[in-house]
Design a protein around this motif. Structure first.
Motif, short mmCIF file in Angstrom:
data_model
loop_
_atom_site.label_atom_id
_atom_site.label_comp_id
_atom_site.label_asym_id
_atom_site.label_seq_id
_atom_site.Cartn_x
_atom_site.Cartn_y
_atom_site.Cartn_z
N MET B 343 -4.67 33.19 -85.76
CA MET B 343 -5.20 33.87 -87.21
C MET B 343 -6.86 34.03 -86.68
O MET B 343 -7.44 35.13 -87.12
N LEU B 344 -7.39 33.06 -86.15
CA LEU B 344 -8.80 33.18 -85.64
C LEU B 344 -8.76 34.47 -84.72
O LEU B 344 -9.93 34.93 -84.93
N ALA B 345 -7.98 34.82 -84.09
CA ALA B 345 -8.02 35.97 -83.19
C ALA B 345 -8.06 37.28 -83.74
O ALA B 345 -8.65 38.41 -83.16
N LEU B 346 -7.57 37.32 -85.02
CA LEU B 346 -7.43 38.66 -85.76
C LEU B 346 -8.76 39.19 -86.27
O LEU B 346 -9.63 38.39 -86.97
N ALA B 347 -8.91 40.49 -86.14
CA ALA B 347 -10.25 40.99 -86.62
C ALA B 347 -9.90 41.23 -88.25
O ALA B 347 -8.61 41.42 -88.80
#
Lengths: 293, 639
Positions: B343-347
């Motif tokens: 989730m954190l990696a998604l823009a």
């Protein structure tokens, strides 16, 4: 036929102009080439039987033993002949443009000018190859009323034969003078013989050629049978813009032929369109053409 | 030209009595004139007249004779040679694709085709019927099996070409069906400029006749226009192609939101292509227009098909998505680390953690709305209203889950856009729960017919389910995981209501999945027509995209999201390539043969009748013209 006072005054200032002075009966206001009985000596000629013996130059007779008459330069009146075409074709045009009424008014005006100028005036109504009426000779302004009353009785009708009618007019003894012919010249026989006769008799001829607007540009179209109002002869035409244009060109050429012919013969010519006023014809047209001054 | 009923020509003998009647009955109006002297002179002048002058004098007779001639020829059925069909039944396929808008034949290829079909209608044999099919992106039956010429003409006049490609496969199927259903000998007529594929079309069980249209291939077009947006700026790619056989020097102009941004003069050789990549496009740009125009400022059209001389691309800023991750365990509180990292990696995705409402670990419904709820293991009861990503869930309100069992066999991906770029060959799953797929669900990842990942829409929400615990698989450690997770999150919570960068062909539907707080969507077409959309299960679907150009999407309530745009372009070489095809490449099947050109006779009777009426009107006007003038003359003559 009535001229109002201003018109009469204006007419009284006009005079008919003769390019050559003709002999007259009464002493007038023009110098004549005819030798007469005035006090100004002009020439002598040999006596001929019938000559007035009172004018014999007795002194010369005594010196030369031959009878000579003493010729004196005379002041003579002018004889004015107004020949009015009274044929059926002249009875054409509406209201003020009616050719015969217009011609009567012109004749009256010219007559008044002649009477006022002390000229000798003769008028004739030409119909059916002869004279339907004639008036005169008149002389003096006091004959004006008589002139106008007589003209009022003249009516148009019948056919036109200008040559025969003029011949009929000249058959009676006439004193040469100015001959004013008022006609539409719509006569099968033409006008040339009449002109030739007048000039042959020593007349100074003027043609006043009257045409009304419906003759200058006829408002006709379609298939028509045209009936001649004088002869009742018919002509069948299918009128369109082209034929009307051709008519106008032919009319113009016809008028020009007459004008040129008159010029060659030494006669005067004036085309009178009856939608003009008679005043403009008399005071402008006739003065410009040298008939009046 | 030929005379169908020669006996009717005998009626032409009526000219004799007409001439006689004219000569006998010609009533000339008598008009008195002062003298006929001058008129005789005029007539004498006219003796040398030409025949034309004589005819003018008799123009009414001439008009009468012309009117009679026109009527006699109409009755004799004067006809001209025209293409025709002679079979009892005819099916006409009219090409309504974009290329039929070409103006190499005036007024356009489609109009020329329409006229040729009108000729066919004129020559339709008595009792024969005809069907008309307009072939656009979807074939449209204009009229079926009519033998009424008026009906056929009316239906044909109502047809108009589209701006997209033609679906010839569907059209051929329709024609084949129509031909077989009539039970009569049928001719299939194809009026087209030839953009018909030579393969993959159904067999036509009838004789085929081809009515070719078009003469010129001169055409340039924008073949591609794409905008690439990143956080800083945007780039642009454009390709222009000369499809014709003439060299051109043209101006390529680029406009951003209506303002001129770049212009370049380019030489396009016959059959040549130019491509340009440009950076520096403002990232806040809304719409880009690329257009080919003449470089000589002439008013003349650039080529024969203006439709593909312009193309549009749309740029839209992505919207922020909110995702809520439920804990795997509440005591102690623990979250799935793989999911959190993904989730954190998604823009454009802002992750949130769900926190128990009390010390007992009760997971209630959050008061804020989230675009997607991610559940690992324990499924909250009741389920939150919204899109769900469920990992190893138990039985819940949406479906039932069985016991976990070993996974045997390799993993397989279903053919779906969600599986794009995902390689599961090196992925292993130890065990997964048994599940009977609910009706609304489709498998995405399978192993020996056992669904490991499935997805679908249920009760207006999108649901993705992993039937195994991520800790029982090496999937989170593989490169496939972030790719698959991104695709699934984009499916559950799209970053945009729709992909504006995607080029759409005319007629292609556009599905919009706006944020949850959007109540209504309306689309404004390039011609200015506003079309409100009704929400459907998959979102708001716009299907009326037959026009080329830029469409504007607005959202309700006002201000909830700025308007978006999307472009519909004709990036179809088959339509832009205007080279007329003289012989139709329909070769499949024994019955699909090209018939010899048949000829028929097109009757000119209606036109001749109209001509006769016009002549009569003219004659009437001519007659009354002269009559009125004569009346005026008589009125003016007052002795």
């Amino acid at each position: 036929m009535i001229f109002d006072e201003p018109a009469l005054r204006k007419l009284s200032r006009l005079r008919l102009v003769a390019r050559r002075v003709r002999s007259g009966v009464y002493k007038g206001e023009r110098h004549s080439i005819r030798h007469g009985s005035s006090i100004e000596f002009s020439d002598h000629r040999e006596y001929a039987p019938g000559d007035d013996l009172r004018r014999l130059d007795w002194n010369l007779y005594a010196r030369s033993d031959r009878p000579f008459l003493k010729l004196m330069e005379d002041e003579e009146d002018l004889t004015v002949h107004i020949l009015l075409d009274g044929s059926g074709s002249m009875s054409w045009g509406e209201n003020e443009a009616h050719k015969f009424r217009f011609a009567l008014r012109l004749a009256a005006a010219l007559g008044v000018v002649a009477l006022n100028g002390g000229d000798r005036l003769s008028l004739a109504l030409l119909q059916d190859g002869s004279m339907a009426a004639q008036l005169g000779p008149l002389r003096g302004p006091h004959r004006t009323l008589s002139l106008l009353q007589s003209l009022d009785t003249w009516r148009s009708g019948g056919t036109t034969d200008l040559n025969r009618s003029v011949g009929s007019y000249l058959a009676q003894p006439r004193r040469p003078g100015i001959a004013l012919v008022l006609s539409d010249l719509l006569c099968p026989g033409g006008y040339r013989e009449a002109l030739r006769r007048l000039q042959g008799f020593g007349f100074e001829a003027h043609l006043l050629h009257l045409l009304c607007p419906t003759e200058l540009d006829p408002p006709l179209a379609g298939d028509q049978r045209l009936v001649d109002t004088e002869t009742r002869q018919t002509v069948e035409v299918s009128l369109d813009g082209g034929l009307r244009a051709l008519y106008r060109r032919r009319l113009h050429a016809w008028c020009q032929e007459i004008r040129d012919d008159c010029r060659k013969r030494g006669a005067g010519y004036l085309l009178v369109k009856t939608d003009e006023t008679w005043e403009s014809v008399v005071f402008s047209g006739l003065r410009r053409s040298g008939v009046l001054r | 030209m030929t005379i169908i009923s020669p006996l009717a020509l005998l009626l032409g003998l009526l000219a004799v009595p007409i001439v006689l009647l004219y000569l006998l009955k010609l009533r000339r109006r008598e008009v008195e004139v002062s003298s006929t002297l001058l008129w005789r002179m005029v007539i004498a002048d006219r003796q040398a007249n030409t025949l034309w002058q004589r005819l003018r004098r008799n123009i009414l007779l001439l008009l009468n004779l012309l009117t009679l001639a026109a009527l006699v020829l109409a009755l004799a059925d004067l006809s001209q040679i025209s293409p025709a069909v002679t079979t009892p039944s005819t099916v006409v396929l009219i090409d309504g694709s974009a290329s039929m808008n070409a103006v190499d034949v005036l007024p356009s290829r489609f109009e020329v085709a329409r006229r040729r079909i009108e000729d066919l209608i004129e020559t339709l044999p008595s009792g024969a019927d005809m069907s008309l099919v307009l072939v656009r992106d979807q074939p449209q039956v204009l009229i079926a099996g009519s033998s009424q010429a008026d009906e056929l003409r009316r239906a044909l006049r109502a047809a108009a070409p589209g701006q997209g490609s033609a679906n010839w496969a569907a059209a051929f199927s329709l024609a084949a069906s129509a031909a077989t259903s009539t039970g009569r000998e049928t001719t299939i007529v194809i009026a087209s400029d030839g953009g018909i594929p030579s393969e993959g079309l159904p067999v036509l069980p009838a004789a085929v006749r081809y009515l070719p249209v078009g003469v010129d291939d001169d055409n340039l077009g924008i073949a591609a226009l794409a905008v690439d947006v990143d956080e800083e700026e945007a780039g642009l790619f454009v390709r222009a192609v000369n499809y014709g056989s003439l060299d051109h020097r043209v101006l390529l102009t680029l406009r951003v939101d209506g303002a001129l941004w770049r212009a370049e003069q380019v030489d396009l050789q016959a059959g040549g292509t130019i491509e340009r990549s440009m950076g520096g496009l403002p990232s806040q740009a809304g719409a880009v227009e690329a257009r080919l125009v003449r470089s000589d400022n002439s008013d003349q059209p650039l080529d024969q098909l203006p439709l593909d001389d312009v193309a549009y691309a749309s740029v839209a800023p992505p919207m922020e998505r909110h995702a809520l991750l439920y804990p795997s365990e509440t005591a102690p509180l623990r979250y799935n680390l793989f999911l959190e990292k993904a989730m954190l990696a998604l823009a454009n995705l802002e992750p949130f953690r769900a926190v128990p409402a009390d010390e007992e670990g009760t997971l209630g419904i959050p008061s804020d709305r989230f675009d997607v709820y991610i559940v690992d293991g324990v499924v909250p009861d009741p389920l939150p209203e919204g899109n769900l990503l469920l990992v190893n869930p138990g039985t819940n309100a949406l479906f039932s889950m069985g016991e976990a069992g070993p996974v045997v066999g390799p993993l397989q991906m279903a053919d779906h856009p969600l599986s794009r770029y995902v390689d599961l060959q090196s992925v292993h799953v130890l065990q997964a729960r048994q599940v009977d797929l609910p009706d609304w669900a489709r498998p995405l990842v399978l192993s020996a017919e056992q669904p490991l990942v499935f997805f679908g829409e249920s009760d207006g929400r999108r649901v993705v389910v992993f039937t195994f615990d991520l800790h029982d698989s090496d999937l989170p450690l593989q490169i496939a995981f972030p790719i698959l997770f991104t695709s699934l999150l984009d499916y559950l919570a799209p970053p945009l209501p729709f992909d504006p960068a995607l080029n759409r062909a005319p007629g292609e539907s556009v599905t919009m999945v706006p944020p949850l707080d959007v109540d209504g969507v309306a689309v404004t077409t390039p011609s200015g027509r506003v079309e409100p959309l009704e929400p459907e299960e998959s979102g708001f679907v716009f299907t009326n995209s037959s026009e080329l150009g830029l469409y504007t999407v607005t959202y309700q309530p006002a201000g909830v999201r700025p308007p978006d745009t999307f472009a519909v372009n004709l990036f179809d070489p088959g339509e832009s390539r205007l080279t007329p095809i003289a012989i139709l490449p329909v070769t499949q099947g024994a019955t699909s043969t090209l018939a010899e050109e048949a000829q028929g006779w097109r009757s000119l009777a209606p036109w001749l009748t109209v001509l006769a009426a016009a002549l009569l009107m003219f004659e009437w006007w001519w007659y009354h013209r002269g009559h009125a003038a004569a009346i005026g003359f008589r009125a003016s003559r007052t002795g």
